[in-house]
Scaffold this active site. Structure first.
Site, PDB file in Angstrom:
ATOM      1  N   SER A   1      19.912  36.097  79.459  1.00 25.14           N
ATOM      2  CA  SER A   1      21.410  35.503  79.605  1.00 25.14           C
ATOM      3  C   SER A   1      21.835  35.629  80.998  1.00 25.14           C
ATOM      4  O   SER A   1      22.394  34.448  81.563  1.00 25.14           O
ATOM      5  CB  SER A   1      22.147  36.082  78.572  1.00 25.14           C
ATOM      6  OG  SER A   1      21.773  35.793  77.191  1.00 25.14           O
TER       7      SER A   1
ATOM      8  N   ARG B   1      11.478  42.563  75.792  1.00 20.17           N
ATOM      9  CA  ARG B   1      10.672  41.566  76.813  1.00 20.17           C
ATOM     10  C   ARG B   1       9.793  42.152  77.552  1.00 20.17           C
ATOM     11  O   ARG B   1       8.417  42.171  77.742  1.00 20.17           O
ATOM     12  CB  ARG B   1      11.780  41.089  77.699  1.00 20.17           C
ATOM     13  CG  ARG B   1      12.321  40.121  77.113  1.00 20.17           C
ATOM     14  CD  ARG B   1      13.691  39.601  77.837  1.00 20.17           C
ATOM     15  NE  ARG B   1      14.632  40.755  77.690  1.00 20.17           N
ATOM     16  CZ  ARG B   1      15.966  40.856  78.212  1.00 20.17           C
ATOM     17  NH1 ARG B   1      16.362  39.487  78.604  1.00 20.17           N
ATOM     18  NH2 ARG B   1      16.794  41.481  77.868  1.00 20.17           N
TER      19      ARG B   1
ATOM     20  N   LYS C   1      30.075  44.205  78.856  1.00 18.76           N
ATOM     21  CA  LYS C   1      29.301  43.485  79.792  1.00 18.76           C
ATOM     22  C   LYS C   1      30.297  42.361  80.374  1.00 18.76           C
ATOM     23  O   LYS C   1      29.997  41.568  81.249  1.00 18.76           O
ATOM     24  CB  LYS C   1      28.375  42.950  79.023  1.00 18.76           C
ATOM     25  CG  LYS C   1      27.060  43.773  78.878  1.00 18.76           C
ATOM     26  CD  LYS C   1      25.803  42.805  78.243  1.00 18.76           C
ATOM     27  CE  LYS C   1      24.536  43.765  78.443  1.00 18.76           C
ATOM     28  NZ  LYS C   1      23.426  42.729  77.914  1.00 18.76           N
TER      29      LYS C   1
ATOM     30  N   HIS D   1      16.248  34.238  72.643  1.00 15.17           N
ATOM     31  CA  HIS D   1      17.119  34.494  71.521  1.00 15.17           C
ATOM     32  C   HIS D   1      16.545  33.825  70.244  1.00 15.17           C
ATOM     33  O   HIS D   1      16.650  34.183  69.031  1.00 15.17           O
ATOM     34  CB  HIS D   1      18.637  34.390  71.746  1.00 15.17           C
ATOM     35  CG  HIS D   1      18.976  35.443  72.699  1.00 15.17           C
ATOM     36  ND1 HIS D   1      20.014  35.080  73.846  1.00 15.17           N
ATOM     37  CD2 HIS D   1      19.091  36.642  73.019  1.00 15.17           C
ATOM     38  CE1 HIS D   1      20.283  35.877  74.511  1.00 15.17           C
ATOM     39  NE2 HIS D   1      19.682  37.046  74.053  1.00 15.17           N
TER      40      HIS D   1
END
Ligand code: ADP
Length: 162
Positions: free
Chosen positions: A129, A91, A42, A18
């Site tokens: 993460s 990604r 989430k 990030h």
């Protein structure tokens, strides 16, 4: 005209991946707002306050980057912030389908806002993460993946949880 870009995410927690995207965005746009999502499906490990304060401190060296929290529709938040650019990191192929779908929906909702994708640097393509949280939970070493502040935050949580 100054161009403000918004880099939204959960940042639970912010990783060096990030940080890399935020830094690269800061050299592309006049101003960058890192927008930390409050309402997210989430169920984040770190509270919104923790995620915002960590990101603020981690990115404090980047003069044209600010960190804010937001709730609700991203395009509405972008309009309020006078921003016509949404930055997202990509990604792998696994990100692509989801990200393009969201970009399409946002474009539908707000045709004047563009989503710009920044390809992850090669050394961070595997980094997320959730992987960092998983390793930290098992007391593994995440020093390569996050700022030292995040390590301290994990340590505080571990103490509380014991
Ligand atoms: P979200 O819940 O919105 O997906 P994340 O915090 O997981 O929020 O990610 C925010 C953005 O950063 C997403 O666009 C994601 O693809 C991107 N991102 C996450 N990890 C990396 C990384 N290692 N390199 C580049 N971009 C990344």
């Amino acid at each position: 005209m100054r161009v403000t870009a918004i880099y939204p995410g959960t940042f639970d927690p912010m990783t060096v991946g990030h940080m890399d995207v935020a830094k690269r965005a800061s050299s592309m746009f006049d101003d960058v707002i890192v927008a930390v999502a409050g309402s997210t499906s989430k169920n984040p490990f770190f509270s919104l306050d923790e995620r915002v304060s960590m990101a603020t401190e981690i990115l404090s060296d980047l003069d044209n980057v600010t960190v804010q929290s937001f709730d609700g529709l991203l395009v509405e938040y972008a309009a309020q912030a006078n921003s016509k650019v949404i930055v997202r990191g990509l990604r792998a192929i696994s990100d692509f389908e989801y990200e393009v779908q969201i970009a399409g929906v946002n474009r539908h909702l707000s045709p004047d806002i563009e989503t710009v994708f920044i390809a992850a640097s090669q050394q961070y393509t595997f980094l997320s993460s959730s992987i960092v949280r998983e390793i930290a939970k098992l007391h593994g070493d995440v020093t390569e993946f996050v700022h030292p502040l995040v390590i301290d935050a994990f340590a505080r949580h571990h103490k509380k949880d014991v």
